[in-house]
Design an enzyme around this catalytic site. Structure first.
Site, PDB file in Angstrom:
ATOM      1  N   ILE A   1       0.893  -1.230   0.063  1.00 41.03           N
ATOM      2  CA  ILE A   1       0.097   0.106   0.006  1.00 41.03           C
ATOM      3  C   ILE A   1       0.858   1.175   0.014  1.00 41.03           C
ATOM      4  O   ILE A   1       1.658   1.397   0.746  1.00 41.03           O
ATOM      5  CB  ILE A   1      -0.965   0.023   1.246  1.00 41.03           C
ATOM      6  CG1 ILE A   1      -1.824  -1.393   1.425  1.00 41.03           C
ATOM      7  CG2 ILE A   1      -1.771   1.257   1.422  1.00 41.03           C
ATOM      8  CD1 ILE A   1      -2.801  -1.359   0.218  1.00 41.03           C
ATOM      9  N   HIS A   2       0.895   2.250  -0.958  1.00 40.14           N
ATOM     10  CA  HIS A   2       1.414   3.242  -0.687  1.00 40.14           C
ATOM     11  C   HIS A   2       0.792   4.538  -1.586  1.00 40.14           C
ATOM     12  O   HIS A   2       1.270   5.723  -1.624  1.00 40.14           O
ATOM     13  CB  HIS A   2       2.877   3.079  -1.687  1.00 40.14           C
ATOM     14  CG  HIS A   2       2.886   3.175  -3.161  1.00 40.14           C
ATOM     15  ND1 HIS A   2       2.407   1.858  -3.815  1.00 40.14           N
ATOM     16  CD2 HIS A   2       2.742   4.049  -3.974  1.00 40.14           C
ATOM     17  CE1 HIS A   2       2.327   1.967  -5.005  1.00 40.14           C
ATOM     18  NE2 HIS A   2       2.709   3.255  -5.272  1.00 40.14           N
TER      19      HIS A   2
END
Ligand code: UD1
Ligand code: UDP
Length: 369
Positions: A207-208
């Site tokens: 997740i980014h």
């Protein structure tokens, strides 16, 4: 010899540039240089990819580093402008949708240098994504637009880009996977041992995206989802530096059953991904790599530029809807976590050869479409 500059800066740029570098060098008609903007700079976000993908060190690293979008893109533009002006390439090639992509595109066209965009036409139709702005602006000024699928091709034609500039060549990330597949397979057992997991016995998390991690409410929702899932599944979460920074500053608490690790190199990451039961992600690239590996991808976003992978049956767009995530996982479990994948045309590992050959013809004809 023609001079071709490949502009890279962020993790996904390196993976997309590597196959094209190889194809262009093999084709032998051009002096090919790699220009690194310095957008990503940690060893695990940059150097490790050059090592894993057998890319030579960049000819130059402009060391721009982190900053606001405007500052980062502006500094890249100033430095690229200076470098292009001195070195005068015949063609600049940019990849994907990062700030390095846009800066490379602007620097080239402002100097009247021909521009090619690999992964053109991808659209989420969400202008709040910085990447969507980068894609649209880059495509608008490109001379050669290499699209990964029919959706992307249609998007460009609808935007009025002349058809003769657009080439459906497939997805270059498949080339990176295929070129490195035996290496990845060889190290995958060791990777599983390192993380203490068995094939199909765990999920991978990445997740980014700014939309997911820069907003504390959304990040908390995501962590809540992961915490809930970790009671049923082992989760391995190679964490992007942006996400780590946010988790620390928002004081978000991750369940200690989730294995938080540093960002992984490409070979190790794909080695982990290929044996996972599923991946939970908001990455663009991982949505398409999981297609190739036939690993179900649960995409924690409300939209995607990769509709072709949803059609193919490997990608599930759930947003942060816990019920949807649970129901997708239950269905997948019944199928042994391996969907019945439909093939996407041209995602066959030959994309970079197609691009190299189109570039050669284009430059041989003096840069005319
Ligand atoms: C960028 C791209 C995004 C891509 C992602 C791939 C843009 C607008 N975004 O997002 O499309 O999906 O790369 O990973 O170009 N940082 C480090 N070390 C590094 C790099 C970054 O600590 O080597 C930290 C810095 O605090 C920085 C933050 O991560 O401020 C964000 O980095 P940045 O390059 O601005 O954006 P990404 O989130 O990486
Ligand atoms: N990747 C990697 N290590 C990781 C996470 C991702 O090597 O820990 C690779 C992944 O296989 C893909 C690329 O990085 O090739 C995708 O980058 P990212 O998700 O950061 O960017 P996006 O594709 O969303 O722009």
């Amino acid at each position: 010899m023609k001079r071709i500059f490949l502009i890279v800066g962020a993790r996904p740029n390196f993976v997309k540039a590597a196959p094209l570098y190889r194809s262009l060098v093999e084709a032998g008609f051009a002096d090919v240089r790699i220009i690194h903007t310095g957008q990503h700079y940690d060893f695990n976000m940059s150097d490790i990819f050059f090592r894993d993908l057998d890319l030579p060190s960049p000819d130059v690293n402009l060391e721009v580093g982190s900053g606001s979008h405007g500052k980062q893109t502006g500094e890249m533009l100033i430095k690229l402008d200076d470098y292009f002006y001195r070195e005068n390439p015949d063609l600049v090639v940019v990849f994907g949708d990062t700030n390095s992509t846009l800066a490379g595109a602007l620097a080239a066209v402002k100097l009247g240098i021909k521009l090619a965009h690999v992964e053109a036409g991808a659209r989420s139709f969400d202008l709040s994504m910085p990447e969507e702005i980068n894609r649209i602006l880059t495509d608008r000024v490109s001379d050669l637009l290499f699209v990964p699928d029919e959706y992307a091709e249609k998007n460009l034609l609808k935007e009025g880009i002349p058809a003769e500039k657009v080439f459906n060549v497939g997805n270059i990330l498949m080339d990176a996977l295929i070129n490195n597949f035996s290496k990845i397979e060889n190290l995958s057992t060791g990777v599983l041992e390192k993380f203490g997991v068995r094939p199909l016995g765990y999920g991978v998390v990445t997740i980014h995206r700014a939309h997911n991690v820069d907003d504390s409410r959304r990040l908390n929702q995501i962590i809540e989802i992961l915490n809930q899932l970790s009671s049923k599944y082992d989760l391995i979460f190679p964490i992007h530096p942006r996400t780590l920074k946010r988790i620390r500053s928002f004081d978000v608490v991750l369940n200690n059953k989730i294995k938080l690790v540093d960002p992984l190199g490409y070979l190790e990451f794909v080695g982990l991904l290929m044996n996972a039961a599923f991946v939970l992600t908001d990455s663009g690239g991982v949505q398409t790599e999981s297609y190739f590996l036939n690993v179900p991808c649960i995409t924690l976003r409300e939209n995607t530029e990769w509709l072709s992978t949803i059609d193919s049956g490997t990608n599930f767009l759930t947003g942060l809807d816990w019920r949807k995530i649970q129901s997708v996982l239950n269905e997948l479990k019944d199928k042994g976590f391996r969907p019945n994948r439909k093939e996407i045309p041209y995602w066959d590992g030959k994309t970079s050869n197609r691009v190299a050959s189109i570039i050669k013809d284009y430059l041989d004809q003096g840069g005319q479409n």
